[in-house]
Design a protein around this motif. Sequence first.
Motif, short mmCIF file in Angstrom:
data_model
loop_
_atom_site.label_atom_id
_atom_site.label_comp_id
_atom_site.label_asym_id
_atom_site.label_seq_id
_atom_site.Cartn_x
_atom_site.Cartn_y
_atom_site.Cartn_z
N PHE A 100 60.52 20.70 35.81
CA PHE A 100 60.31 21.83 36.70
C PHE A 100 61.37 21.68 37.32
N LEU A 101 61.45 20.39 38.44
CA LEU A 101 61.88 20.44 39.34
C LEU A 101 63.47 20.16 39.84
N ALA A 102 63.18 19.81 38.09
CA ALA A 102 64.88 19.38 37.89
C ALA A 102 66.16 21.25 37.21
N LEU A 103 65.25 22.03 37.08
CA LEU A 103 66.21 23.42 36.87
C LEU A 103 66.56 23.72 37.86
N ASP A 104 67.24 24.80 37.13
CA ASP A 104 68.01 24.84 38.49
C ASP A 104 67.73 26.83 39.03
N ALA A 105 67.29 26.39 39.78
CA ALA A 105 66.71 28.81 39.28
C ALA A 105 66.86 29.57 38.86
N THR A 106 68.78 29.01 39.53
CA THR A 106 69.62 30.33 39.20
C THR A 106 69.97 30.89 38.01
N VAL A 151 40.71 23.02 40.36
CA VAL A 151 41.33 23.60 39.74
C VAL A 151 42.15 25.47 40.59
N LYS A 152 41.63 25.25 41.52
CA LYS A 152 41.81 26.60 42.76
C LYS A 152 43.94 26.36 42.70
N LYS A 153 43.94 24.95 42.78
CA LYS A 153 44.98 24.34 43.47
C LYS A 153 46.27 25.10 41.77
N TRP A 154 45.86 23.93 40.70
CA TRP A 154 46.91 24.84 39.86
C TRP A 154 46.95 26.14 39.73
N LYS A 155 45.71 26.59 40.03
CA LYS A 155 46.06 28.43 39.34
C LYS A 155 47.13 28.91 40.18
N ALA A 156 46.75 28.89 41.49
CA ALA A 156 48.00 29.13 42.53
C ALA A 156 49.37 28.82 42.14
N TYR A 157 49.50 27.93 41.37
CA TYR A 157 51.18 27.56 40.98
C TYR A 157 51.04 28.18 39.79
N ALA A 158 49.94 28.12 39.41
CA ALA A 158 50.48 28.87 37.87
C ALA A 158 50.68 30.50 37.69
N LYS A 159 50.25 30.60 38.91
CA LYS A 159 50.27 32.24 39.28
C LYS A 159 51.53 32.51 39.63
N ASP A 160 52.16 31.34 40.19
CA ASP A 160 53.92 32.04 40.70
C ASP A 160 54.37 31.74 39.05
N SER A 178 62.88 33.38 43.76
CA SER A 178 61.90 33.49 44.46
C SER A 178 60.65 33.25 43.67
N ALA A 179 60.50 33.23 42.78
CA ALA A 179 59.00 32.88 41.93
C ALA A 179 58.84 31.18 41.92
N TYR A 180 60.54 30.96 41.59
CA TYR A 180 61.04 29.69 41.91
C TYR A 180 60.32 28.55 43.03
N THR A 181 60.70 28.83 44.05
CA THR A 181 60.61 28.48 45.22
C THR A 181 58.96 29.09 46.21
N ASP A 182 58.69 29.39 45.29
CA ASP A 182 57.39 29.71 45.92
C ASP A 182 56.18 28.66 44.98
#
Length: 205
Positions: A100-106, A151-160, A178-182
């Motif tokens: 995920f971190l290696a992605l070029d979100a553009t 689990v709450k923190k995981w779901k917050a990430y997964a929601k984005d 924008s979603a990737y940055t969030d």
Amino acid sequence: QPTVAFLPPSSSTAVRTDVTHIHAVQKSSHEIDPEGNSASITRRSFAEDLLKKSSVGISLAYLSPPSPAYASGGATAGGVYLLSAKQRYNERVLAGIKSFLALDATDLGQVKAFIESSEVGGWEDFSAAGYLLANAFRTSSSKPPDALPSVKKWKAYAKDIEKLKLGLSKKDSKKVFSAYTDAEEKLDAYLEAVELPAVMELKQM
């Protein structure tokens, strides 16, 4: 036969009674039988006799070491379930995060490949391992997963990530970025909750 229990003497009289009894038992250990033979007894038989006859003794249960306690579910570090979950999911979660971190979100092609991959490092495997690892950090087996902070923190990430997928389906590069940055901003909270290195550390690995 009286029950053997640990009862501290309530008065000096009780103490004198106990001492007198012990002396009596010790004396009996060296009595001479009618044949003239010594009736000397072993330390073990002396202790057994004392425990049987004395009204003041130490319960055998009191002397037994307590059985080890294990956290149900293993929320405490070192819990059996938690240790097993870390062994199963840590590497898969780290592989997914690094991808995920290696992605070029553009680059929508890169993002699409990550989302659609079922291999280790792709979103499908990462999403399953990420949730299961979060669910292992619990203090009670009866606590529902959605109530766990991890689990709450995981779901917050997964929601984005779901927002990212929506933008991808519409080929909307701005929404994807924008979603990737969030999502990236929410990763540190999840990583801390599951005891993994922070985003900055992972980027340098």
